[in-house]
Motif scaffolding. Structure first.
Motif, PDB file in Angstrom:
ATOM      1  N   ASP A  52       6.399 -86.794   7.522  1.00  0.00           N
ATOM      2  CA  ASP A  52       6.824 -88.128   7.590  1.00  0.00           C
ATOM      3  C   ASP A  52       5.889 -89.021   8.313  1.00  0.00           C
ATOM      4  OD1 ASP A  52       9.166 -87.221   6.096  1.00  0.00           O
ATOM      5  OD2 ASP A  52       9.657 -86.443   8.096  1.00  0.00           O
ATOM      6  N   LEU A  53       5.448 -88.722   9.530  1.00  0.00           N
ATOM      7  CA  LEU A  53       4.777 -89.568  10.434  1.00  0.00           C
ATOM      8  C   LEU A  53       3.404 -88.745  10.834  1.00  0.00           C
ATOM      9  CD1 LEU A  53       4.602 -91.862  12.531  1.00  0.00           C
ATOM     10  CD2 LEU A  53       5.954 -90.256  13.986  1.00  0.00           C
ATOM     11  N   VAL A  54       2.270 -89.683  10.815  1.00  0.00           N
ATOM     12  CA  VAL A  54       0.999 -89.148  11.536  1.00  0.00           C
ATOM     13  C   VAL A  54       0.586 -90.188  12.591  1.00  0.00           C
ATOM     14  CG1 VAL A  54      -1.580 -88.772  11.150  1.00  0.00           C
ATOM     15  CG2 VAL A  54       0.354 -87.994   9.222  1.00  0.00           C
ATOM     16  N   PHE A  55       0.411 -89.469  13.640  1.00  0.00           N
ATOM     17  CA  PHE A  55      -0.275 -90.174  14.822  1.00  0.00           C
ATOM     18  C   PHE A  55      -2.025 -90.026  14.688  1.00  0.00           C
ATOM     19  CE2 PHE A  55       3.799 -89.199  16.942  1.00  0.00           C
ATOM     20  CZ  PHE A  55       4.091 -90.581  17.288  1.00  0.00           C
ATOM     21  N   GLN A  77       4.019 -92.326   7.088  1.00  0.00           N
ATOM     22  CA  GLN A  77       4.121 -93.687   7.999  1.00  0.00           C
ATOM     23  C   GLN A  77       2.969 -93.016   9.010  1.00  0.00           C
ATOM     24  OE1 GLN A  77       5.836 -96.378   7.988  1.00  0.00           O
ATOM     25  NE2 GLN A  77       6.997 -95.752   5.958  1.00  0.00           N
ATOM     26  N   ILE A  78       2.071 -94.209   9.258  1.00  0.00           N
ATOM     27  CA  ILE A  78       1.155 -94.046  10.463  1.00  0.00           C
ATOM     28  C   ILE A  78       1.300 -94.836  11.452  1.00  0.00           C
ATOM     29  CG2 ILE A  78      -1.540 -94.347  10.658  1.00  0.00           C
ATOM     30  CD1 ILE A  78      -1.049 -92.331   8.260  1.00  0.00           C
ATOM     31  N   ILE A  79       1.352 -94.409  12.912  1.00  0.00           N
ATOM     32  CA  ILE A  79       0.833 -94.751  14.231  1.00  0.00           C
ATOM     33  C   ILE A  79      -0.419 -94.726  14.439  1.00  0.00           C
ATOM     34  CG2 ILE A  79       1.624 -95.087  16.513  1.00  0.00           C
ATOM     35  CD1 ILE A  79       4.384 -94.203  15.416  1.00  0.00           C
ATOM     36  N   PHE A  80      -1.470 -95.676  14.470  1.00  0.00           N
ATOM     37  CA  PHE A  80      -2.502 -95.508  15.123  1.00  0.00           C
ATOM     38  C   PHE A  80      -2.693 -95.476  16.709  1.00  0.00           C
ATOM     39  CE2 PHE A  80      -3.634 -97.822  11.207  1.00  0.00           C
ATOM     40  CZ  PHE A  80      -4.547 -96.965  10.706  1.00  0.00           C
ATOM     41  N   ALA A  81      -3.330 -94.489  17.039  1.00  0.00           N
ATOM     42  CA  ALA A  81      -3.649 -94.281  18.852  1.00  0.00           C
ATOM     43  C   ALA A  81      -4.843 -94.198  19.094  1.00  0.00           C
ATOM     44  CB  ALA A  81      -2.784 -93.062  19.288  1.00  0.00           C
ATOM     45  N   THR A  82      -5.609 -95.341  19.852  1.00  0.00           N
ATOM     46  CA  THR A  82      -6.977 -95.425  19.984  1.00  0.00           C
ATOM     47  C   THR A  82      -7.197 -96.129  21.338  1.00  0.00           C
ATOM     48  OG1 THR A  82      -8.904 -95.958  19.140  1.00  0.00           O
ATOM     49  CG2 THR A  82      -6.669 -97.556  18.719  1.00  0.00           C
ATOM     50  N   ALA A  83      -8.431 -95.853  21.767  1.00  0.00           N
ATOM     51  CA  ALA A  83      -8.840 -96.777  23.139  1.00  0.00           C
ATOM     52  C   ALA A  83      -9.448 -98.039  22.587  1.00  0.00           C
ATOM     53  CB  ALA A  83      -9.896 -95.665  23.696  1.00  0.00           C
ATOM     54  N   ILE A 113       7.951 -94.731  18.022  1.00  0.00           N
ATOM     55  CA  ILE A 113       8.761 -93.866  17.048  1.00  0.00           C
ATOM     56  C   ILE A 113       9.801 -94.548  16.649  1.00  0.00           C
ATOM     57  CG2 ILE A 113       9.959 -91.713  16.959  1.00  0.00           C
ATOM     58  CD1 ILE A 113       7.948 -90.723  19.178  1.00  0.00           C
ATOM     59  N   GLN A 114      10.368 -95.288  17.351  1.00  0.00           N
ATOM     60  CA  GLN A 114      11.904 -95.964  17.061  1.00  0.00           C
ATOM     61  C   GLN A 114      11.612 -96.882  15.892  1.00  0.00           C
ATOM     62  OE1 GLN A 114      15.006 -95.343  18.114  1.00  0.00           O
ATOM     63  NE2 GLN A 114      15.611 -96.662  16.419  1.00  0.00           N
ATOM     64  N   LYS A 115      10.207 -97.623  15.865  1.00  0.00           N
ATOM     65  CA  LYS A 115       9.911 -98.500  14.911  1.00  0.00           C
ATOM     66  C   LYS A 115       9.595 -97.820  13.658  1.00  0.00           C
ATOM     67  CE  LYS A 115       7.126-101.956  17.670  1.00  0.00           C
ATOM     68  NZ  LYS A 115       5.795-102.404  17.652  1.00  0.00           N
ATOM     69  N   VAL A 116       9.223 -96.455  13.653  1.00  0.00           N
ATOM     70  CA  VAL A 116       9.098 -95.848  12.486  1.00  0.00           C
ATOM     71  C   VAL A 116      10.458 -95.461  11.685  1.00  0.00           C
ATOM     72  CG1 VAL A 116       8.335 -93.664  11.339  1.00  0.00           C
ATOM     73  CG2 VAL A 116       6.689 -94.923  13.043  1.00  0.00           C
ATOM     74  N   LYS A 125      10.613 -93.329   3.265  1.00  0.00           N
ATOM     75  CA  LYS A 125       9.670 -92.887   3.934  1.00  0.00           C
ATOM     76  C   LYS A 125       8.067 -93.140   3.700  1.00  0.00           C
ATOM     77  CE  LYS A 125      12.235 -88.425   5.365  1.00  0.00           C
ATOM     78  NZ  LYS A 125      12.324 -87.091   5.195  1.00  0.00           N
ATOM     79  N   GLU A 126       7.964 -93.281   2.259  1.00  0.00           N
ATOM     80  CA  GLU A 126       6.395 -93.333   1.931  1.00  0.00           C
ATOM     81  C   GLU A 126       5.988 -94.722   2.375  1.00  0.00           C
ATOM     82  OE1 GLU A 126       4.543 -93.788  -2.528  1.00  0.00           O
ATOM     83  OE2 GLU A 126       5.408 -91.608  -1.827  1.00  0.00           O
ATOM     84  N   SER A 127       4.676 -94.719   3.058  1.00  0.00           N
ATOM     85  CA  SER A 127       4.089 -95.775   3.365  1.00  0.00           C
ATOM     86  C   SER A 127       2.978 -96.342   2.593  1.00  0.00           C
ATOM     87  CB  SER A 127       3.479 -95.544   4.767  1.00  0.00           C
ATOM     88  OG  SER A 127       2.404 -96.332   5.187  1.00  0.00           O
ATOM     89  N   ASP A 128       2.701 -97.659   2.694  1.00  0.00           N
ATOM     90  CA  ASP A 128       1.601 -98.376   1.663  1.00  0.00           C
ATOM     91  C   ASP A 128       0.388 -98.577   2.380  1.00  0.00           C
ATOM     92  OD1 ASP A 128       2.214-100.445   3.274  1.00  0.00           O
ATOM     93  OD2 ASP A 128       2.634-101.780   1.517  1.00  0.00           O
ATOM     94  N   VAL A 129       0.270 -97.776   3.656  1.00  0.00           N
ATOM     95  CA  VAL A 129      -1.144 -98.092   4.534  1.00  0.00           C
ATOM     96  C   VAL A 129      -2.373 -97.690   3.861  1.00  0.00           C
ATOM     97  CG1 VAL A 129      -2.249 -97.410   6.613  1.00  0.00           C
ATOM     98  CG2 VAL A 129       0.280 -97.751   6.574  1.00  0.00           C
ATOM     99  N   ALA A 130      -2.210 -96.472   3.036  1.00  0.00           N
ATOM    100  CA  ALA A 130      -3.461 -96.188   2.385  1.00  0.00           C
ATOM    101  C   ALA A 130      -3.945 -97.151   1.193  1.00  0.00           C
ATOM    102  CB  ALA A 130      -3.144 -94.861   1.548  1.00  0.00           C
ATOM    103  N   GLU A 131      -2.934 -97.767   0.528  1.00  0.00           N
ATOM    104  CA  GLU A 131      -3.340 -98.911  -0.425  1.00  0.00           C
ATOM    105  C   GLU A 131      -3.563-100.046   0.372  1.00  0.00           C
ATOM    106  OE1 GLU A 131      -0.270 -96.958  -0.643  1.00  0.00           O
ATOM    107  OE2 GLU A 131      -0.778 -95.998  -2.733  1.00  0.00           O
ATOM    108  N   LYS A 132      -3.288-100.397   1.259  1.00  0.00           N
ATOM    109  CA  LYS A 132      -3.700-101.466   1.968  1.00  0.00           C
ATOM    110  C   LYS A 132      -5.046-101.543   2.490  1.00  0.00           C
ATOM    111  CE  LYS A 132       0.230-103.997   2.450  1.00  0.00           C
ATOM    112  NZ  LYS A 132       0.566-105.255   2.207  1.00  0.00           N
ATOM    113  N   VAL A 133      -5.891-100.110   2.632  1.00  0.00           N
ATOM    114  CA  VAL A 133      -6.979-100.055   3.146  1.00  0.00           C
ATOM    115  C   VAL A 133      -7.965-100.573   2.106  1.00  0.00           C
ATOM    116  CG1 VAL A 133      -8.824 -98.198   3.741  1.00  0.00           C
ATOM    117  CG2 VAL A 133      -6.352 -98.023   4.575  1.00  0.00           C
ATOM    118  N   SER A 134      -7.342-100.487   0.747  1.00  0.00           N
ATOM    119  CA  SER A 134      -8.282-101.096  -0.427  1.00  0.00           C
ATOM    120  C   SER A 134      -8.590-102.706  -0.235  1.00  0.00           C
ATOM    121  CB  SER A 134      -7.535-101.082  -1.579  1.00  0.00           C
ATOM    122  OG  SER A 134      -7.538 -99.806  -1.796  1.00  0.00           O
TER     123      SER A 134
END
Length: 249
Positions: A52-55, A77-83, A113-116, A125-134
């Protein structure tokens, strides 16, 4: 009790993975089902386990977090975690649930996590992040193309691309080392490839300028380009204007 979020961590740094796991350990909303130390492994686990969720870290060896998203069949759903904070705007353009800038606190992670949870409640549950990458930013150009071919992932430098052919919802990418299919539009590649090096010659073709050996007229106002390996590709009227602009003839 609400159903737990089946969660995967994709992060190349072991210390960062361990810290995140310790933060997640007592969060009742999370069921951690896998951790991956690179993008190749991440693609495989996400498509197989369907979380359901990927960090997701962004800067990783082999393939980046953004490239990983292009290869997903499952859409968590995607939560990015980066420096690196320079990716924040892009992450939100892609409609990520949240963006954690390292180092972050446990409270900040819990907030993400609460935002998710809230997003899933309102949008599913399904996210459109992958489509937005286009929607590739127009001020950047690709320097490589990542393609999934069954169980293998190929990384093709843009320099190796000879031409691209439209195949409905997919494109066929012809390179010096073979050809691969990718689920992207021609419009995406028209925006994402440097126009000094690639030219749209037809609704079905984008060609690397250096691959063109000859332009031939075969009927009144009808042309073809002939590539160095003698491949012949149709040129539309608009494509011919594009060629004149790029080649200055």
């Amino acid at each position: 009790m609400t159903e737990k979020l089946r969660t995967i961590i994709v992060e190349d740094e072991e210390l960062a993975r361990n810290l995140m796991k310790s933060f997640l350990a007592d969060n009742d909303a999370i069921d951690l089902i896998a951790e991956c130390e690179n993008g190749f492994e991440g693609v495989k686990q996400i498509n197989e386990l369907k979380p359901d969720l990927v960090f997701l870290d962004i800067q990783m060896p082999k393939i980046t977090g953004f490239e990983l998203l292009e290869l997903l069949e499952h859409k968590p759903q995607i939560i990015f975690a980066t420096a690196y904070d320079q990716y924040a705007l892009k992450a939100f353009d892609y409609n990520a649930a949240d963006y954690l800038l390292k180092p972050y606190s446990k409270d900040r992670l819990d907030e993400a996590i609460q935002k998710v949870l809230e997003r899933i409640q309102t949008e599913g549950k399904e996210s459109d992040v992958a489509e937005k990458v286009s929607d590739f930013p127009k001020d950047e150009y690709l320097d490589r193309i990542v393609v999934k071919d069954r169980h293998k992932i190929h990384i093709a430098p843009v320099d190796a691309v000879r031409y691209i052919e439209s195949m409905d919802d997919y494109v066929m990418i012809y390179t010096n080392d073979g050809r691969w299919m990718k689920q992207k539009t021609m419009k995406y590649f028209e925006n994402a490839l440097n126009p000094k090096n690639f030219v749209r010659i037809h609704r079905s073709y984008i060609v690397k300028v250096d691959e063109i050996e000859e332009i031939q007229q075969y009927e009144k106002e009808s042309y073809i380009v002939i590539l160095h390996d003698k491949t012949k590709l149709k040129v539309s009227k608009t494509g011919y204007k594009n060629l004149k602009g790029v080649l200055n003839f």
